[in-house]
Design a protein around this motif. Structure first.
Motif, PDB file in Angstrom:
ATOM      1  N   LEU A 284       3.576   6.233  -5.494  1.00 55.27           N
ATOM      2  CA  LEU A 284       3.354   5.288  -6.151  1.00 55.27           C
ATOM      3  C   LEU A 284       3.767   5.222  -7.757  1.00 55.27           C
ATOM      4  O   LEU A 284       3.958   4.250  -8.078  1.00 55.27           O
ATOM      5  CB  LEU A 284       1.527   4.968  -5.947  1.00 55.27           C
ATOM      6  CG  LEU A 284       0.789   4.000  -6.570  1.00 55.27           C
ATOM      7  CD1 LEU A 284       1.489   2.789  -5.673  1.00 55.27           C
ATOM      8  CD2 LEU A 284      -0.459   4.134  -6.210  1.00 55.27           C
ATOM      9  N   ALA A 285       3.537   6.483  -8.176  1.00 50.96           N
ATOM     10  CA  ALA A 285       3.960   6.681  -9.573  1.00 50.96           C
ATOM     11  C   ALA A 285       5.282   6.288  -9.883  1.00 50.96           C
ATOM     12  O   ALA A 285       5.811   5.292 -10.772  1.00 50.96           O
ATOM     13  CB  ALA A 285       3.422   8.001 -10.274  1.00 50.96           C
ATOM     14  N   GLY A 286       6.235   6.656  -9.082  1.00 51.06           N
ATOM     15  CA  GLY A 286       7.586   6.503  -9.123  1.00 51.06           C
ATOM     16  C   GLY A 286       7.920   4.917  -9.256  1.00 51.06           C
ATOM     17  O   GLY A 286       8.795   4.232  -9.557  1.00 51.06           O
ATOM     18  N   ALA A 287       7.177   4.232  -7.834  1.00 52.07           N
ATOM     19  CA  ALA A 287       7.253   2.872  -7.884  1.00 52.07           C
ATOM     20  C   ALA A 287       7.003   2.072  -8.889  1.00 52.07           C
ATOM     21  O   ALA A 287       7.911   1.155  -9.406  1.00 52.07           O
ATOM     22  CB  ALA A 287       6.737   2.583  -6.372  1.00 52.07           C
ATOM     23  N   ARG A 288       5.973   2.444  -9.428  1.00 54.36           N
ATOM     24  CA  ARG A 288       5.316   1.782 -10.698  1.00 54.36           C
ATOM     25  C   ARG A 288       6.371   1.799 -11.710  1.00 54.36           C
ATOM     26  O   ARG A 288       6.627   0.841 -12.594  1.00 54.36           O
ATOM     27  CB  ARG A 288       4.125   2.031 -11.133  1.00 54.36           C
ATOM     28  CG  ARG A 288       2.903   1.733 -10.061  1.00 54.36           C
ATOM     29  CD  ARG A 288       1.764   2.508 -10.609  1.00 54.36           C
ATOM     30  NE  ARG A 288       1.190   1.871 -11.754  1.00 54.36           N
ATOM     31  CZ  ARG A 288       0.625   0.721 -12.140  1.00 54.36           C
ATOM     32  NH1 ARG A 288       0.100   0.163 -11.174  1.00 54.36           N
ATOM     33  NH2 ARG A 288       0.286   0.319 -13.416  1.00 54.36           N
ATOM     34  N   ALA A 289       6.818   3.026 -12.059  1.00 54.35           N
ATOM     35  CA  ALA A 289       7.825   3.308 -13.316  1.00 54.35           C
ATOM     36  C   ALA A 289       9.238   2.443 -12.978  1.00 54.35           C
ATOM     37  O   ALA A 289       9.534   1.814 -13.889  1.00 54.35           O
ATOM     38  CB  ALA A 289       7.978   4.802 -13.145  1.00 54.35           C
ATOM     39  N   ALA A 290       9.435   2.354 -11.668  1.00 51.13           N
ATOM     40  CA  ALA A 290      10.766   1.599 -11.327  1.00 51.13           C
ATOM     41  C   ALA A 290      10.412   0.179 -11.653  1.00 51.13           C
ATOM     42  O   ALA A 290      11.529  -0.385 -12.151  1.00 51.13           O
ATOM     43  CB  ALA A 290      11.338   1.831 -10.003  1.00 51.13           C
ATOM     44  N   LEU A 291       9.391  -0.294 -11.100  1.00 50.38           N
ATOM     45  CA  LEU A 291       9.165  -1.625 -11.206  1.00 50.38           C
ATOM     46  C   LEU A 291       9.070  -2.272 -12.987  1.00 50.38           C
ATOM     47  O   LEU A 291       9.442  -3.325 -13.222  1.00 50.38           O
ATOM     48  CB  LEU A 291       8.077  -2.254 -10.680  1.00 50.38           C
ATOM     49  CG  LEU A 291       8.014  -2.209  -9.062  1.00 50.38           C
ATOM     50  CD1 LEU A 291       6.684  -2.405  -8.532  1.00 50.38           C
ATOM     51  CD2 LEU A 291       9.268  -3.063  -8.770  1.00 50.38           C
ATOM     52  N   GLU A 292       8.495  -1.283 -13.546  1.00 49.27           N
ATOM     53  CA  GLU A 292       8.438  -1.522 -15.290  1.00 49.27           C
ATOM     54  C   GLU A 292       9.629  -1.574 -15.869  1.00 49.27           C
ATOM     55  O   GLU A 292       9.641  -2.295 -16.610  1.00 49.27           O
ATOM     56  CB  GLU A 292       7.373  -0.418 -15.511  1.00 49.27           C
ATOM     57  CG  GLU A 292       5.911  -0.584 -15.352  1.00 49.27           C
ATOM     58  CD  GLU A 292       4.948   0.670 -15.889  1.00 49.27           C
ATOM     59  OE1 GLU A 292       5.670   1.700 -16.257  1.00 49.27           O
ATOM     60  OE2 GLU A 292       3.892   0.460 -15.691  1.00 49.27           O
ATOM     61  N   LYS A 293      10.617  -0.828 -15.086  1.00 48.13           N
ATOM     62  CA  LYS A 293      11.882  -1.030 -15.975  1.00 48.13           C
ATOM     63  C   LYS A 293      12.854  -2.128 -15.195  1.00 48.13           C
ATOM     64  O   LYS A 293      14.015  -2.240 -15.633  1.00 48.13           O
ATOM     65  CB  LYS A 293      12.714   0.377 -15.545  1.00 48.13           C
ATOM     66  CG  LYS A 293      12.396   1.579 -16.036  1.00 48.13           C
ATOM     67  CD  LYS A 293      12.873   2.737 -15.620  1.00 48.13           C
ATOM     68  CE  LYS A 293      12.294   4.114 -16.372  1.00 48.13           C
ATOM     69  NZ  LYS A 293      12.952   5.346 -15.943  1.00 48.13           N
ATOM     70  N   GLY A 294      12.052  -2.804 -14.349  1.00 49.23           N
ATOM     71  CA  GLY A 294      12.704  -3.961 -13.679  1.00 49.23           C
ATOM     72  C   GLY A 294      13.877  -3.349 -12.241  1.00 49.23           C
ATOM     73  O   GLY A 294      14.631  -4.322 -11.795  1.00 49.23           O
ATOM     74  N   ASP A 295      13.724  -2.336 -11.984  1.00 48.38           N
ATOM     75  CA  ASP A 295      14.698  -1.819 -10.781  1.00 48.38           C
ATOM     76  C   ASP A 295      13.607  -1.964  -9.660  1.00 48.38           C
ATOM     77  O   ASP A 295      13.065  -1.113  -9.039  1.00 48.38           O
ATOM     78  CB  ASP A 295      14.762  -0.448 -11.007  1.00 48.38           C
ATOM     79  CG  ASP A 295      15.924   0.160  -9.999  1.00 48.38           C
ATOM     80  OD1 ASP A 295      16.242  -0.638  -9.162  1.00 48.38           O
ATOM     81  OD2 ASP A 295      16.306   1.373 -10.465  1.00 48.38           O
ATOM     82  N   THR A 296      13.857  -2.992  -9.047  1.00 48.06           N
ATOM     83  CA  THR A 296      13.018  -3.632  -7.861  1.00 48.06           C
ATOM     84  C   THR A 296      13.511  -2.733  -6.717  1.00 48.06           C
ATOM     85  O   THR A 296      12.878  -2.507  -5.802  1.00 48.06           O
ATOM     86  CB  THR A 296      12.988  -5.063  -7.682  1.00 48.06           C
ATOM     87  OG1 THR A 296      14.581  -5.456  -7.457  1.00 48.06           O
ATOM     88  CG2 THR A 296      12.447  -5.866  -8.600  1.00 48.06           C
ATOM     89  N   THR A 297      14.700  -2.553  -6.460  1.00 44.89           N
ATOM     90  CA  THR A 297      15.376  -2.001  -5.272  1.00 44.89           C
ATOM     91  C   THR A 297      14.886  -0.479  -5.378  1.00 44.89           C
ATOM     92  O   THR A 297      14.305  -0.131  -4.350  1.00 44.89           O
ATOM     93  CB  THR A 297      16.919  -1.673  -5.404  1.00 44.89           C
ATOM     94  OG1 THR A 297      17.189  -3.099  -5.516  1.00 44.89           O
ATOM     95  CG2 THR A 297      17.312  -1.257  -4.339  1.00 44.89           C
TER      96      THR A 297
END
Length: 817
Positions: A284-297
């Motif tokens: 979950l933490a990794g998903a949030r970090a990715a989405l905050e960077k704009g990396d939806t994939t």
């Protein structure tokens, strides 16, 4: 492949047609279209900036010349260049795609004349919106991420180990149609468990946990009316029981316009083992970090992994975040499905209120998009490629004949190629808030220096392309390639389209086919198609009709359909073309590619077609004229139509193959291929009588490949290939090695090929072909290229022996501007 002499000259044309870059929902798509049908085989990657793509032409042999296409950088998206070097005597072709900066791409076929390189989540890099203009058509980017939930949960008694599998579904979409869980079970947690059974992914809807088998069985009986296939599952390991979820004191307040982040999960959320909870927290933490960077994939990948875990305290938060991730990726339908699934599983609580608000926003998005289009920064570009290559070749033939008393020898040597080929590719692009327009010109000039060869100039493309950004209209006028809809391979004319609904479009086309060299005939066509896109987030295609005449005679009248399917790692393309005048099938083809999560690629192909496409104009093959009007002075129309049937062969091809990674640096592959070409009658071409050709029968090819990447440097690849040939007339095999090594500005590509065959007349052919291609990148926009190839062929038959030695080379430059 059909004999080149029996094909129209237009078939021996360029391989590449057009290179374009465009947004497709949240993704950026680099589309490479070809002049004829091809089959995608595999690709290799070098540092995410260089991609080598392997494919096979499905019809005629292309001319052996080097081609290049280019798209300049736009916005923050890098520039793209595709180079196709000349490759004689090779069924499997290779081209190179280079990016000015690295990108991670997904490669997939986009029909039988196009291949897509998809950059996930990069649409915004192509056409950045003006800061003051919100992109209302895609509300997802404005959705703030939920706050990080509190992971710690109170421990529960360890004896709970039973749950109820309510039902099993093949997809999340199917799960949406499941009946709701009765309200009496609102104190229990409903979760999704993903499983793989018999090689297929399935989704279980589960309810739990229950402190005893008796309690679970009693609950199952009460659930049987809604879930007749419900069953009790003993986890075998004690799991924490769920505390009864507190009922809300009042209905939740209306959701705010911009949803707040979800609160910590309800006290009734399940707590898994410490290991599962820790892993869920990391994902979950990794998903949030990715989405905050704009990396939806990357975010979606992390969330998929989270939701595949056994039910845990973060499953609820992960399900809500998955909807937001899908929305940010522009996948509105999938976002809606995730949100609706969330409400089915968690109908109460603050998260449910936020999700309902997002669903309402998605429903209002189309109207908002119609009221306000995103602003676009103006774009004015002039780009292109200018190249010149000199091709030279010399052949020496030595022949020995056995006689009763001696051996006669003969020798012949001559220069058989001396040509300078100049190619220009120019694109002028203008984009503003109203429209995106392009003017494209492509021309090739071949200057021959030998008396027995002709010089020529071919204008292969000259068109104006319009795509409305404030309307649903598009048009292309001029000399262009017919990529789909049953249109001619190249024509002078116009294609126009209009969007009649969000996913439906009507198109009309009219013009005159273009052949090289031009035919002495008056030819014209018209046609139309109904196109659909992204039905069910996966299906696209069209239904078409085309009518063509030549010198006043009906040349071709056909109906057909093209179907494309893209979903995850699966892509499929099929085309069917039926001539209603000749009452024959011109094409029946299906091509599929499957890419697994482990990067294994599986290719399938079945292709049965008349090659070339059956038209009345085919009757000119073998005649002294290219005019049907002239032939009508000797033949009747019925005789010409029958002759067109006779000289149009039926070609059948089928293939199954795969490539799979073995470790970090190796791939192994294999394929089996069937080729069969029907019989052809005797014809006269340019005063030369070609004898009748019987059907080839079934010719089988079996290939094994080993591909090594970065074996001794940061940018190298080596390909070993063994191919076995088995046909009614001959058997043989080929062993080859190809290498590419990048050394700074230099790229070296040595290769070695050995081929041997023996036919039913006891004639043996043996051929060695070493070659070396060198490219020097002289700065950002200029490349110098050269290749030297030598070939030695020995043919031994009863009473004779021929030895042919041929040297071939080319040298030239390519300038990108």
């Amino acid at each position: 492949m059909l004999p080149a002499a029996l094909l129209p000259a237009a078939a021996l044309a360029e391989v590449l047609d057009e290179l374009t870059v465009f947004p497709r929902r949240a993704d950026a798509v680099i589309r490479l279209t070809f002049s004829g049908p091809v089959q995608y085989l595999r690709h290799d990657v070098f540092g995410d900036a260089v991609y080598e793509l392997y494919f096979r032409p499905l019809t005629a042999e292309p001319t052996p010349s080097t081609e290049a296409r280019r798209v300049a950088p736009a916005g923050t998206f890098p520039g793209v260049e595709v180079v196709y070097p000349q490759q004689p005597r090779s069924q499997t072709r290779k081209l190179t795609l280079r990016l000015t900066s690295p990108l991670k791409l997904r490669v997939r076929p986009a029909g039988d004349r196009a291949i897509d390189f998809v950059v996930p989540g990069a649409a915004a890099r192509l056409a950045p919106a003006e800061p003051a203009a919100p992109v209302l058509a895609r509300p997802a980017p404005a959705v703030p991420l939920p706050p990080a939930p509190e992971v710690a949960r109170p421990a529960a008694p360890p004896e709970a180990r039973f749950l109820i599998r309510l039902a099993t579904f093949r997809s999340l979409e199917e799960m949406r149609r499941a009946p709701p869980v009765p309200g009496e079970f609102s104190s229990y947690e409903v979760q999704i468990a993903e499983a793989r059974r018999n090689g297929r992914k399935e989704y279980d809807l589960v309810l739990g946990y229950f402190p005893s088998a008796e309690a679970a069985r009693a609950a199952r009986q009460r659930l049987a009316q809604r879930f007749p296939r419900a069953e009790v599952v003993d986890l075998g390991v004690a799991r924490p029981a769920l505390a009864e979820a507190p009922k809300p004191a009042a209905k939740p307040a209306p959701a705010p316009a911009a949803p707040a982040l979800p609160r910590p999960a309800l006290p009734g959320a399940p707590v898994a083992s410490a290991e599962i909870e820790a892993r869920a927290g990391e994902l979950l933490a990794g998903a949030r970090a990715a989405l905050e960077k704009g990396d939806t994939t990357a975010g979606i990948e992390q969330l998929n992994a989270l939701l595949r875990l056994p039910p845990n305290s973060l499953s609820r938060d992960g399900q809500e975040l998955m909807g937001i991730a899908r929305e940010r990726a522009g996948e509105v339908a999938k976002a809606r499905a995730e949100y609706e699934l969330y409400l089915k599983l968690y109908p109460e609580g603050g998260g449910a209120a936020r999700v309902r608000a997002r669903l309402a926003a998605l429903a209002a998005a189309p109207a908002a998009a119609a009221a306000a289009r995103p602003g676009r920064a103006p774009l004015h570009l002039v780009t292109g490629v200018l190249s010149q290559y000199y091709y030279g070749g010399r052949t020496k033939v030595e022949t020995a004949f056995d006689t009763p008393t001696t051996v006669d020898r003969a020798s012949f040597s001559a220069t058989d190629q001396s040509t300078l080929v100049t190619s220009a590719d120019l694109t002028v692009r203008n984009r503003d808030a109203e429209a995106d327009t392009r003017f494209v010109v492509r021309d090739t000039n071949s200057k021959a220096f030998l008396e027995n060869q002709k010089s020529y100039n071919r204008l292969t493309a000259a068109y104006y392309d319009y795509r409305g950004l404030q309307n649903a209209f598009s048009a292309r006028v001029g000399r262009q390639t017919g990529v789909s809809g049953g249109l001619p391979g190249r024509f002078d004319g116009a294609v126009a389209g209009y969007g009649i609904a969000p996913k439906w479009r009507v198109n009309a086309a009219a013009g005159a086919p273009v052949e090289f060299p031009q035919l002495d005939a008056k030819r014209s066509f018209w046609g139309g198609s109904l196109e659909y896109q992204n039905l069910g987030d996966a299906w696209s295609g069209n239904f078409y009709f085309v009518d063509q005449t030549s010198d006043g005679l009906l040349d071709r009248r056909a109906v057909g359909t093209e179907v494309r399917y893209f979903s995850g790692g699966t892509s499929l393309f099929s085309v069917v073309d039926y001539d209603t005048s000749y009452k024959v099938w011109n094409v029946a083809m299906v091509q599929a590619t499957f890419q697994t999560e482990g990067r294994t690629t599986i290719n399938l192909l079945f292709d049965k077609r008349r090659a070339p496409t059956l038209t009345t104009t085919n009757a000119i093959f073998g005649q002294g004229t290219t005019s049907l009007e002239t032939l009508l002075q000797t033949f009747t129309e019925a005789e010409l139509r029958q002759q067109a049937r006779d000289v149009t062969a039926i070609s059948t091809q089928a293939l199954i193959g795969f490539t799979t990674p073995v470790g970090e640096k190796w791939q192994l592959g294999a394929d089996a291929r069937l080729t069969k070409v029907g019989a052809l009658p005797s014809v006269e071409v340019n005063g030369i009588v070609l004898p009748a050709q019987p059907a080839t029968g079934n010719i089988y090819n079996y290939s094994l490949q080993a591909i090594g990447t970065n074996l001794y440097s940061g940018r190298d690849t080596s390909v070993w290939n063994v191919t076995f040939l088995d046909g009614p007339e001959q058997t043989g095999y080929q062993v080859s090695y190809n290498n590419l090594t990048a050394l700074g500005a230099w790229t070296l590509e040595p290769s070695l090929r050995y081929y041997r065959q023996k036919d039913i007349r006891e004639v043996t052919l043996e051929r060695w072909t070493p070659s070396l291609r060198i490219t020097y990148q002289a700065g950002t926009n200029v490349a110098l290229e050269s290749e030297l190839s030598w070939e030695r062929t020995v043919t031994v038959g009863p009473g004779s022996r021929d030895e042919t030695r041929r040297g071939f080379y080319y040298v030239g430059y390519r300038w990108n501007f």
